[in-house]
Enzyme design. Structure first.
Site, mmCIF file in Angstrom:
data_model
loop_
_atom_site.group_PDB
_atom_site.id
_atom_site.type_symbol
_atom_site.label_atom_id
_atom_site.label_comp_id
_atom_site.label_asym_id
_atom_site.label_seq_id
_atom_site.Cartn_x
_atom_site.Cartn_y
_atom_site.Cartn_z
ATOM 1 N N ASN A 1 41.598 20.419 -30.084
ATOM 2 C CA ASN A 1 40.229 20.089 -30.461
ATOM 3 C C ASN A 1 39.755 18.885 -29.646
ATOM 4 O O ASN A 1 40.524 17.972 -29.346
ATOM 5 C CB ASN A 1 40.083 19.857 -31.969
ATOM 6 C CG ASN A 1 41.031 18.827 -32.531
ATOM 7 O OD1 ASN A 1 42.126 18.620 -32.018
ATOM 8 N ND2 ASN A 1 40.624 18.168 -33.608
ATOM 9 N N ILE A 2 38.486 18.942 -29.282
ATOM 10 C CA ILE A 2 37.869 17.905 -28.452
ATOM 11 C C ILE A 2 36.587 17.480 -29.150
ATOM 12 O O ILE A 2 35.619 18.264 -29.207
ATOM 13 C CB ILE A 2 37.573 18.439 -27.038
ATOM 14 C CG1 ILE A 2 38.862 18.987 -26.390
ATOM 15 C CG2 ILE A 2 36.953 17.343 -26.173
ATOM 16 C CD1 ILE A 2 38.636 19.785 -25.111
ATOM 17 N N GLU A 3 36.610 16.278 -29.728
ATOM 18 C CA GLU A 3 35.469 15.832 -30.535
ATOM 19 C C GLU A 3 34.461 15.078 -29.674
ATOM 20 O O GLU A 3 34.706 14.799 -28.495
ATOM 21 C CB GLU A 3 35.978 14.978 -31.705
ATOM 22 C CG GLU A 3 36.887 15.797 -32.610
ATOM 23 C CD GLU A 3 37.328 15.087 -33.868
ATOM 24 O OE1 GLU A 3 37.221 13.837 -33.939
ATOM 25 O OE2 GLU A 3 37.781 15.798 -34.790
ATOM 26 N N CYS B 1 36.616 23.272 -31.135
ATOM 27 C CA CYS B 1 37.890 23.480 -31.827
ATOM 28 C C CYS B 1 38.983 23.888 -30.834
ATOM 29 O O CYS B 1 38.706 24.414 -29.743
ATOM 30 C CB CYS B 1 37.765 24.590 -32.863
ATOM 31 S SG CYS B 1 36.738 24.184 -34.278
ATOM 32 N N GLU C 1 41.061 26.375 -30.960
ATOM 33 C CA GLU C 1 41.104 27.812 -30.695
ATOM 34 C C GLU C 1 40.126 28.191 -29.597
ATOM 35 O O GLU C 1 40.446 28.948 -28.682
ATOM 36 C CB GLU C 1 40.759 28.606 -31.967
ATOM 37 C CG GLU C 1 41.690 28.379 -33.143
ATOM 38 C CD GLU C 1 41.236 27.244 -34.039
ATOM 39 O OE1 GLU C 1 40.795 26.194 -33.527
ATOM 40 O OE2 GLU C 1 41.339 27.398 -35.272
ATOM 41 N N CYS D 1 38.266 28.120 -38.283
ATOM 42 C CA CYS D 1 36.899 28.026 -38.816
ATOM 43 C C CYS D 1 36.126 29.305 -38.486
ATOM 44 O O CYS D 1 36.548 30.126 -37.655
ATOM 45 C CB CYS D 1 36.195 26.791 -38.264
ATOM 46 S SG CYS D 1 35.511 27.031 -36.618
ATOM 47 N N CYS E 1 35.163 29.937 -34.774
ATOM 48 C CA CYS E 1 36.296 30.391 -33.950
ATOM 49 C C CYS E 1 36.653 31.846 -34.270
ATOM 50 O O CYS E 1 36.990 32.618 -33.365
ATOM 51 C CB CYS E 1 37.506 29.479 -34.149
ATOM 52 S SG CYS E 1 37.259 27.862 -33.388
HETATM 53 N N1 THU Z 1 39.223 22.109 -35.995
HETATM 54 C C1 THU Z 1 39.837 22.932 -35.100
HETATM 55 O O1 THU Z 1 40.149 22.515 -33.969
HETATM 56 N N2 THU Z 1 40.084 24.211 -35.469
HETATM 57 C C2 THU Z 1 39.774 24.737 -36.686
HETATM 58 O O2 THU Z 1 39.962 25.929 -36.899
HETATM 59 C C3 THU Z 1 39.242 23.883 -37.740
HETATM 60 C C4 THU Z 1 38.789 22.539 -37.315
HETATM 61 C C5 THU Z 1 38.949 20.711 -35.610
HETATM 62 C C6 THU Z 1 37.519 20.397 -35.375
HETATM 63 C C7 THU Z 1 37.501 18.909 -35.624
HETATM 64 O O3 THU Z 1 37.853 18.251 -34.417
HETATM 65 C C8 THU Z 1 38.607 18.673 -36.633
HETATM 66 O O4 THU Z 1 39.407 19.845 -36.627
HETATM 67 C C9 THU Z 1 38.119 18.403 -38.031
HETATM 68 O O5 THU Z 1 37.228 19.373 -38.445
#
Ligand code: THU
Length: 137
Positions: A42-44, A53, A55, A86, A89
């Protein structure tokens, strides 16, 4: 099929997570039908909606490298229990992956995991086929 390497790769992929806002690391490892593995994390972003996300990172990496036939994805989050992908994804998976045959593997540890077909996680999915059947010509 033994997906232990894929499960391990999803755990390792968390290491590159950029998650300064949630502090919640997620890793994914995507297996192509011809045996390539693409990892993702994940890259915020300070503008939170720009977050990607793990995935989708893995899937978009693969697509952008010319791979689009996928067999399985392993997903591992910094959660106490299995991390389910999520909705966004899941919809992206539906675009590229077979509902019956694509496997979604939720990983706690390499040896503690749950496996689903994509269709089990996305009942009644809106698929690319729905557009073919649609009224818009
Ligand atoms: N996140 C994912 O990378 N994959 C998911 O299926 C659920 C959420 C990440 C997004 C965000 O960076 C962190 O988890 C919290 O929501």
């Amino acid at each position: 099929m033994d997906y232990s390497n894929l499960r391990k790769q999803s755990i390792l992929a968390k290491e590159n997570s950029y998650s300064p806002y949630s502090h919640f690391r997620v890793g994914a490892a995507l297996l192509t039908k011809d045996g390539h593995v693409f990892t993702g994390c994940n890259i915020e972003n300070a503008g939170l909606t720009a977050t990607n996300c793990a995935e989708r990172t893995a899937i978009f990496k693969a697509i952008s490298e010319g791979y689009k036939d996928f067999e399985a994805i392993a997903i591992c989050g910094d959660a106490d229990d299995y991390l389910y992908p999520c909705g966004v994804c899941r919809q992206v998976m539906v675009e590229f992956c077979d509902l019956n045959n694509f496997k979604v593997i939720l990983v706690n540890t390499e040896d503690d995991y749950k496996e689903f077909s994509l269709g089990e996680l996305m009942p009644g999915a809106f698929t690319p086929n729905e557009l073919e059947k649609g009224v818009v010509k």
